[in-house]
Design an enzyme around this catalytic site. Structure first.
Site, PDB file in Angstrom:
ATOM      1  N   ARG A   1      22.887 105.766  74.809  1.00 57.87           N
ATOM      2  CA  ARG A   1      22.971 107.220  73.521  1.00 57.87           C
ATOM      3  C   ARG A   1      23.733 107.944  74.981  1.00 57.87           C
ATOM      4  NH1 ARG A   1      23.495 108.383  69.065  1.00 57.87           N
ATOM      5  NH2 ARG A   1      21.252 107.728  68.872  1.00 57.87           N
TER       6      ARG A   1
ATOM      7  N   HIS B   1      33.916 106.645  71.506  1.00 59.67           N
ATOM      8  CA  HIS B   1      32.659 107.548  71.079  1.00 59.67           C
ATOM      9  C   HIS B   1      32.509 108.393  72.482  1.00 59.67           C
ATOM     10  CE1 HIS B   1      29.071 109.210  69.291  1.00 59.67           C
ATOM     11  NE2 HIS B   1      29.478 108.202  68.385  1.00 59.67           N
TER      12      HIS B   1
ATOM     13  N   ARG C   1      29.390  97.358  70.358  1.00 56.80           N
ATOM     14  CA  ARG C   1      28.238  98.426  71.256  1.00 56.80           C
ATOM     15  C   ARG C   1      27.535  97.456  71.157  1.00 56.80           C
ATOM     16  NH1 ARG C   1      25.993 103.965  68.553  1.00 56.80           N
ATOM     17  NH2 ARG C   1      25.367 103.255  66.020  1.00 56.80           N
TER      18      ARG C   1
ATOM     19  N   GLU D   1      35.358 112.508  70.011  1.00 54.83           N
ATOM     20  CA  GLU D   1      35.908 110.582  69.597  1.00 54.83           C
ATOM     21  C   GLU D   1      37.044 110.599  69.138  1.00 54.83           C
ATOM     22  OE1 GLU D   1      31.067 111.549  68.226  1.00 54.83           O
ATOM     23  OE2 GLU D   1      32.398 109.769  67.393  1.00 54.83           O
TER      24      GLU D   1
HETATM   25  O1  TA6 Z   1      29.814 110.343  65.282  1.00 54.15           O
HETATM   26  C1  TA6 Z   1      29.116 111.371  64.884  1.00 54.15           C
HETATM   27  C2  TA6 Z   1      28.905 110.587  64.564  1.00 54.15           C
HETATM   28  O2  TA6 Z   1      28.889 109.222  63.498  1.00 54.15           O
HETATM   29  C3  TA6 Z   1      27.654 111.285  64.162  1.00 54.15           C
HETATM   30  O3  TA6 Z   1      26.934 111.148  62.425  1.00 54.15           O
HETATM   31  C4  TA6 Z   1      26.387 110.431  64.253  1.00 54.15           C
HETATM   32  O4  TA6 Z   1      25.431 109.920  63.606  1.00 54.15           O
HETATM   33  C5  TA6 Z   1      27.066 109.954  65.345  1.00 54.15           C
HETATM   34  O5  TA6 Z   1      27.830 109.101  65.309  1.00 54.15           O
HETATM   35  C6  TA6 Z   1      26.156 108.881  66.626  1.00 54.15           C
HETATM   36  O6  TA6 Z   1      25.612 108.073  65.739  1.00 54.15           O
HETATM   37  P1  TA6 Z   1      24.170 106.944  66.104  1.00 54.15           P
HETATM   38  O7  TA6 Z   1      24.923 105.956  65.494  1.00 54.15           O
HETATM   39  O8  TA6 Z   1      25.102 106.539  68.082  1.00 54.15           O
HETATM   40  O9  TA6 Z   1      23.115 106.791  66.362  1.00 54.15           O
END
Ligand code: TA6
Length: 301
Positions: free
Chosen positions: A75, A171, A101, A274
């Site tokens: 995260r 991301h 990832r 992103e």
């Molecule tokens: O990029 C935004 C997103 O698609 C949000 O909808 C949220 O789900 C975020 O990515 C994080 O996703 P993750 O799978 O890393 O929890």
């Protein structure tokens, strides 16, 4: 030091630039330190975790609650999203944001550039496991160049006999003084899909500001974005190549509480901008073809 780390350091360490060591959760990391900046890249997932230019605050954000277990997403930093963005288009049982990832990447090269930056290359090719999730041969190469700016590039090669279509994103999670006080410049007047409002298509009026859960895919934009952070008196620039979609995300209060690896009070300290191939910006790669997705991140004032 484990045999893996010893072998990596024997083959790829660069004095005064890069060494491999055990990082959070015991995961192998490339520890990069040069005259320009410091950075950490977690080898599982080819995950840039931190980037801090000399004399600056950290540019990337990471949750204090992040998991650091092989096979689990981290995260924060810059998760690599590939070969689909978001939920799998047809099978909800498949991992959100694809498998890049959470895969084990191999170190393929390290070097010092002519400008004194440190370059690290990692690679991933298809396997029984990836083919069970996505039935295409591929070769990914992820290149991180750490200098005054951070350059990250994901090259996607089609080594199969038929074309494939994929989604992707760098991301990136950015550290900010207060998400409620920043403005994101560069997306003015553009259309976006508002994932917090049923994916409705809307038009951005003025700079992007955050005052609630924000989850937007900006469409048909090749623009560089600037995160203007008055609280810390700094601007972070995110330029890009190979992308016509930019995603802006902050989970705000309720979504933060629903994520085990995201502290309830952490959302004011971050924003995601992103660099994506998402929505109608997915890319089709012909046999023997390649697509490159690149972001260049720096503090500009
Ligand atoms: O990029 C935004 C997103 O698609 C949000 O909808 C949220 O789900 C975020 O990515 C994080 O996703 P993750 O799978 O890393 O929890």
């Amino acid at each position: 030091m484990t045999d893996q780390l010893q072998s990596l350091n024997r083959r790829f360490a660069l004095a005064g630039h890069l060494q491999f060591k055990a990082g959070p959760g015991g995961l192998a990391v490339a520890d990069i330190n040069n005259e320009h900046a410091a950075a950490t890249v977690v080898l599982p997932g080819a995950h840039v975790l931190s980037f801090q230019p000399r004399g600056q605050r950290p540019v990337l954000w990471a949750s204090a609650h992040s998991r650091f277990e092989s096979g689990q997403p981290i995260r924060g930093g810059i998760p690599l999203v590939w070969p689909w963005f978001g939920a799998h288009p047809t099978d909800p049982a498949k991992p959100a944001h694809g498998f890049a990832r959470t895969s084990l990447w191999a170190v393929s090269e390290t070097a010092v550039t002519s400008s004194g930056a440190t370059r690290l290359r990692l690679s991933l090719t298809d396997s029984d496991e990836t083919r069970s999730l996505w039935p295409h041969p591929f070769q990914l190469e992820f290149t991180v160049t750490v200098g005054v700016d951070l350059q990250v590039e994901l090259a996607m090669r089609n080594v199969g006999q038929s074309a494939f279509t994929c989604g992707a994103a760098l991301h990136s999670y950015f550290a900010v003084s207060d998400a409620g006080r920043i403005s994101i410049l560069g997306l003015e007047g553009g259309d976006y899909l508002d994932k917090v409002d049923g994916g409705r298509r809307k038009t951005q009026a003025g700079p992007v500001t955050i005052a609630a859960e924000t989850d937007r895919i900006y469409l048909d934009t090749t623009a560089a974005c600037v995160i203007d952070d008055p609280g810390w008196g700094r601007r972070i620039r995110v330029a890009k190549l190979g992308s016509r979609s930019t995603v802006v995300w902050n989970p705000w209060v309720d979504k933060s509480r629903r994520m085990a690896d995201f502290g309830d009070e952490e959302y004011p300290g971050m924003v995601c901008v992103e660099t994506a191939n998402a929505a109608d910006d997915v890319v089709t790669v012909a046999p023997a073809g390649e697509h490159r997705l690149q972001a260049v991140i720096g503090v500009v004032g």
